[in-house]
Scaffold this active site. Sequence first.
Site, PDB file in Angstrom:
ATOM      1  N   TRP A  53      39.153  25.078  66.124  1.00 30.23           N
ATOM      2  CA  TRP A  53      38.191  26.037  66.662  1.00 30.23           C
ATOM      3  C   TRP A  53      37.233  25.352  67.628  1.00 30.23           C
ATOM      4  O   TRP A  53      36.944  25.878  68.710  1.00 30.23           O
ATOM      5  CB  TRP A  53      37.406  26.682  65.519  1.00 30.23           C
ATOM      6  CG  TRP A  53      36.315  27.604  65.984  1.00 30.23           C
ATOM      7  CD1 TRP A  53      36.463  28.851  66.516  1.00 30.23           C
ATOM      8  CD2 TRP A  53      34.908  27.335  65.976  1.00 30.23           C
ATOM      9  NE1 TRP A  53      35.230  29.388  66.834  1.00 30.23           N
ATOM     10  CE2 TRP A  53      34.260  28.478  66.509  1.00 30.23           C
ATOM     11  CE3 TRP A  53      34.129  26.259  65.558  1.00 30.23           C
ATOM     12  CZ2 TRP A  53      32.878  28.551  66.633  1.00 30.23           C
ATOM     13  CZ3 TRP A  53      32.755  26.333  65.685  1.00 30.23           C
ATOM     14  CH2 TRP A  53      32.148  27.469  66.221  1.00 30.23           C
ATOM     15  N   HIS A  54      36.739  24.184  67.263  1.00 25.25           N
ATOM     16  CA  HIS A  54      35.819  23.470  68.143  1.00 25.25           C
ATOM     17  C   HIS A  54      36.487  23.075  69.458  1.00 25.25           C
ATOM     18  O   HIS A  54      35.857  23.095  70.516  1.00 25.25           O
ATOM     19  CB  HIS A  54      35.276  22.210  67.449  1.00 25.25           C
ATOM     20  CG  HIS A  54      34.205  22.497  66.451  1.00 25.25           C
ATOM     21  ND1 HIS A  54      34.479  22.776  65.125  1.00 25.25           N
ATOM     22  CD2 HIS A  54      32.860  22.557  66.580  1.00 25.25           C
ATOM     23  CE1 HIS A  54      33.344  22.984  64.478  1.00 25.25           C
ATOM     24  NE2 HIS A  54      32.336  22.858  65.333  1.00 25.25           N
ATOM     25  N   GLY A  55      37.746  22.688  69.402  1.00 23.84           N
ATOM     26  CA  GLY A  55      38.461  22.290  70.613  1.00 23.84           C
ATOM     27  C   GLY A  55      39.690  21.482  70.270  1.00 23.84           C
ATOM     28  O   GLY A  55      39.909  21.115  69.111  1.00 23.84           O
TER      29      GLY A  55
END
Length: 498
Positions: free
Chosen positions: A380-382
Amino acid sequence: TAYSRQWMADQRSSFFSLLSKDDWIYTGILGGSFLLSILLRFVFTGRSLYGVLKYSPGFIGFSVALALLGWKIVYSIPIALFSSIAIKYGKAGDNHQMPLLVFSVVFIYLLFTRHLHEFFPVPELASQANALQLIITLRAIGLAYDVGDSRFDRLNPGQSRRKRHLESDPDLLMMFNYLYHFCGLFTGPYYSYQMFLDSCDSQAAPFHENYLKTGLFSEYTWRLKQLAWSLPIFIITNKLFPLDGLRTDDVFVWSFFYKLIYAAAVFTVFRMRVYAAWSISECMCVTLNIGIYPDSSAPKCVVGPTNIDEFKKGWRDGTTTANSVAIQNIDVPEVEASDGFRAGIRGWNRSVQTWLALYVHSRSPKATRMVLTMFVSALWHGTYAGYFMSFLVVPICTAAEDVLFRFFPKGENGERNKTFLRVYWLTLRTRGFDFMATGFLLKNWHDTHRLWSSVYYWIPITMIVVYFVASALDSITGKEKKRSEESIDPKEESIKSE
């Protein structure tokens, strides 16, 4: 004079150099949104206020995003369209297929948009555009699961573990207003669709009016105090220890202890930035009634009221005391001074932690829950290697910590051995968070590996050793304890007891 004009220009330049361009943009977003929330809250009254809170926030958020991002707002539209249509036409009683479909498609699309610039001549999804994408992702998936659970509960009353469900399915207009709600659209915190509905429930007007008079000022006060100390620390440490200092080959020249100090300072910069931003964002939420619930309902972050009977009693009462626990995104004492990794993680970004717990951890196979949750969090963050490296170190640390804490359990006073705790906190727990934060901030494999290799990957290696040594000792002491218990003569034991 020319000298005074030059002096003024230098002062302006010096002032604006205190923050980066992105930080100034976020400051503008937060400040402008907060002022807008105050305007809406105090200009409109009565039923008109709840109409504005219910039907305007999505249009305001979309307009702000359009003005800020331009055509890059297009990145977020497919998520909103697909999730809304999937939810609208999902099967009755389905709490598996539709939410899982939304979860899968939205995450695949998130990965696609992040790498689109590698194949087509379009700008990279970064900064504010990426932040919008992250929040929309959380809201779309959370809404899908909440609607699925409520549909299942209507057809199977009493079989759900959740204490509160949506009373009806949202229409397309309400989904749009939730997904693009301007409050927290670029910064968080995450809040559920039910919390959005509660904020614009006109039947709770006496409750909200009472809280406006008796509790809103105190909610502002402690958050603005947090802003007052976190912002200066952020500016000072950011100037003294810029992140780019860790991107050079100088890390191979610096001493081991200086690198520990630098990593700690960089993590301080990150924490202070977040503390300051969330202080304003939470003020915005409580201004718009988001996350405000009666004390007696025992609210929890994102979940909201857990004592439904008390919630129903106090929701329409103009004298009920209330709090904003459901929207408090960070527990600073837990992050800064808790005894272990688990407690520290639980105190950080609590709304996203709760989102992961509700929609990933609790719905995953027990054997893979921790690893899968950390993997989804990193995804989700990257898709940067540093994110995965940092998040996947967490299970190693928590596993070792769990075994180690068996030897130093909490006493009757609720505390562990002070000498052990002091040494553990200073050497492993706090330095471990510093270590993992550098990977999260450096992002790419090259910079992260260069720094971590220069300190010999000391945290994951140390925690692996601690895990196996502590597990072996626990096994030995456990067997010895079992043998000693078996060696006791039952007759002698019965005589002693008599």
